[in-house]
Design a protein around this motif. Structure first.
Motif, mmCIF file in Angstrom:
data_model
loop_
_atom_site.group_PDB
_atom_site.id
_atom_site.type_symbol
_atom_site.label_atom_id
_atom_site.label_comp_id
_atom_site.label_asym_id
_atom_site.label_seq_id
_atom_site.Cartn_x
_atom_site.Cartn_y
_atom_site.Cartn_z
ATOM 1 N N GLY A 96 0.834 -1.185 0.000
ATOM 2 C CA GLY A 96 0.000 0.000 0.000
ATOM 3 C C GLY A 96 0.870 1.237 0.000
ATOM 4 O O GLY A 96 2.052 1.168 0.339
ATOM 5 N N TRP A 97 0.305 2.362 -0.425
ATOM 6 C CA TRP A 97 1.033 3.622 -0.385
ATOM 7 C C TRP A 97 0.028 4.767 -0.373
ATOM 8 O O TRP A 97 -1.147 4.576 -0.684
ATOM 9 C CB TRP A 97 2.024 3.761 -1.544
ATOM 10 N N GLY A 98 0.489 5.954 0.012
ATOM 11 C CA GLY A 98 -0.382 7.116 0.034
ATOM 12 C C GLY A 98 0.409 8.373 0.331
ATOM 13 O O GLY A 98 1.640 8.358 0.385
ATOM 14 N N CYS A 99 -0.314 9.463 0.525
ATOM 15 C CA CYS A 99 0.306 10.757 0.753
ATOM 16 C C CYS A 99 -0.492 11.495 1.822
ATOM 17 O O CYS A 99 -1.720 11.386 1.864
ATOM 18 C CB CYS A 99 0.320 11.539 -0.563
ATOM 19 N N CYS A 100 0.197 12.233 2.689
ATOM 20 C CA CYS A 100 -0.441 12.981 3.774
ATOM 21 C C CYS A 100 0.277 14.314 3.946
ATOM 22 O O CYS A 100 1.475 14.419 3.695
ATOM 23 C CB CYS A 100 -0.315 12.235 5.100
ATOM 24 N N LEU A 101 -0.472 15.314 4.401
ATOM 25 C CA LEU A 101 0.158 16.563 4.800
ATOM 26 C C LEU A 101 0.963 16.315 6.059
ATOM 27 O O LEU A 101 0.596 15.480 6.893
ATOM 28 C CB LEU A 101 -0.893 17.640 5.055
ATOM 29 N N ARG A 102 2.062 17.034 6.210
ATOM 30 C CA ARG A 102 2.883 16.888 7.410
ATOM 31 C C ARG A 102 2.205 17.611 8.567
ATOM 32 O O ARG A 102 1.926 18.798 8.461
ATOM 33 C CB ARG A 102 4.278 17.448 7.169
ATOM 34 N N PRO A 103 1.921 16.920 9.648
ATOM 35 C CA PRO A 103 1.258 17.577 10.776
ATOM 36 C C PRO A 103 2.166 18.637 11.388
ATOM 37 O O PRO A 103 3.321 18.366 11.685
ATOM 38 C CB PRO A 103 0.978 16.442 11.758
ATOM 39 N N GLY A 104 1.634 19.834 11.526
ATOM 40 C CA GLY A 104 2.387 20.902 12.171
ATOM 41 C C GLY A 104 3.602 21.372 11.403
ATOM 42 O O GLY A 104 4.456 22.057 11.950
ATOM 43 N N GLY A 105 3.715 20.992 10.148
ATOM 44 C CA GLY A 105 4.902 21.374 9.402
ATOM 45 C C GLY A 105 4.575 21.792 7.988
ATOM 46 O O GLY A 105 3.420 21.903 7.590
ATOM 47 N N VAL A 106 5.600 22.008 7.246
ATOM 48 C CA VAL A 106 5.488 22.427 5.863
ATOM 49 C C VAL A 106 5.530 21.191 4.977
ATOM 50 O O VAL A 106 6.323 20.284 5.200
ATOM 51 C CB VAL A 106 6.665 23.368 5.510
ATOM 52 N N GLY A 107 4.685 21.146 3.976
ATOM 53 C CA GLY A 107 4.787 20.099 2.970
ATOM 54 C C GLY A 107 3.993 18.849 3.280
ATOM 55 O O GLY A 107 2.975 18.879 3.971
ATOM 56 N N LYS A 108 4.487 17.738 2.759
ATOM 57 C CA LYS A 108 3.781 16.460 2.814
ATOM 58 C C LYS A 108 4.780 15.339 3.027
ATOM 59 O O LYS A 108 5.990 15.552 2.990
ATOM 60 C CB LYS A 108 3.052 16.221 1.493
ATOM 61 N N PHE A 109 4.236 14.139 3.214
ATOM 62 C CA PHE A 109 5.072 12.943 3.132
ATOM 63 C C PHE A 109 4.319 11.892 2.352
ATOM 64 O O PHE A 109 3.094 11.817 2.377
ATOM 65 C CB PHE A 109 5.533 12.426 4.507
ATOM 66 N N VAL A 110 5.084 11.118 1.605
ATOM 67 C CA VAL A 110 4.547 9.991 0.858
ATOM 68 C C VAL A 110 5.037 8.744 1.581
ATOM 69 O O VAL A 110 6.204 8.651 1.947
ATOM 70 C CB VAL A 110 5.026 10.010 -0.616
ATOM 71 N N TRP A 111 4.129 7.815 1.823
ATOM 72 C CA TRP A 111 4.468 6.601 2.549
ATOM 73 C C TRP A 111 4.181 5.383 1.672
ATOM 74 O O TRP A 111 3.362 5.439 0.764
ATOM 75 C CB TRP A 111 3.698 6.497 3.863
ATOM 76 N N ALA A 112 4.867 4.316 1.983
ATOM 77 C CA ALA A 112 4.611 3.021 1.344
ATOM 78 C C ALA A 112 4.932 1.935 2.344
ATOM 79 O O ALA A 112 5.785 2.103 3.217
ATOM 80 C CB ALA A 112 5.458 2.848 0.089
ATOM 81 N N VAL A 113 4.223 0.820 2.223
ATOM 82 C CA VAL A 113 4.437 -0.335 3.092
ATOM 83 C C VAL A 113 4.911 -1.483 2.214
ATOM 84 O O VAL A 113 4.295 -1.800 1.192
ATOM 85 C CB VAL A 113 3.130 -0.712 3.825
ATOM 86 N N VAL A 114 6.018 -2.089 2.614
ATOM 87 C CA VAL A 114 6.625 -3.189 1.867
ATOM 88 C C VAL A 114 6.631 -4.413 2.762
ATOM 89 O O VAL A 114 6.983 -4.334 3.939
ATOM 90 C CB VAL A 114 8.068 -2.836 1.437
ATOM 91 N N GLY A 115 6.267 -5.532 2.218
ATOM 92 C CA GLY A 115 6.298 -6.769 2.971
ATOM 93 C C GLY A 115 5.029 -7.551 2.743
ATOM 94 O O GLY A 115 4.195 -7.177 1.929
#
Length: 121
Positions: A96-115
């Motif tokens: 799975g993967w997705g994208c979220c705004l960074r809490p309390g910060g500037v920008g975003k993060f993209v995450w992915a789960v491997v396994g």
């Protein structure tokens, strides 16, 4: 990208069975980091950050950048195009993967789960 992959190798070196996640983890991390470097329009001097975490037997990868622009999966690139396949690779390699705004910060993060997919062993 080499530094991020080195950090991942070090992290997985301390995880039982981590070497079994290394190949897919490095590929997914490389694609997410490349997208952050190439597509996140941010002021000069802004860096990307990576974060790793084991959740059950799965590796969660995060790539943080200062852009609020969401990544988008493009239609399959033509045979002669040199780019455009990164998120398609992430979709095929990650549970799975997705994208979220960074809490309390500037920008975003993209995450992915491997396994293994939850419920598989």
């Amino acid at each position: 990208m080499g530094a991020a992959r080195g950090l991942l190798r070090t992290f997985l070196g301390g995880v039982p069975g981590g070497d079994g996640l290394l190949a897919a983890g490095e590929l997914v991390l490389s694609e997410l980091a490349t997208n952050a470097i190439e597509h996140a329009s941010v002021p000069p001097g802004r860096l990307i950050a990576v974060r790793f975490e084991m959740v059950s037997a799965q590796l969660r990868l995060e790539v943080h950048d200062a852009s609020r622009a969401w990544p988008t999966v493009r239609p399959l690139a033509g045979g002669y195009e040199e780019s455009g396949r990164g998120l398609l690779l992430v979709e095929s390699m990650a549970a799975g993967w997705g994208c979220c705004l960074r809490p309390g910060g500037v920008g975003k993060f993209v995450w992915a789960v491997v396994g293994p997919v939850e419920g598989e062993s």
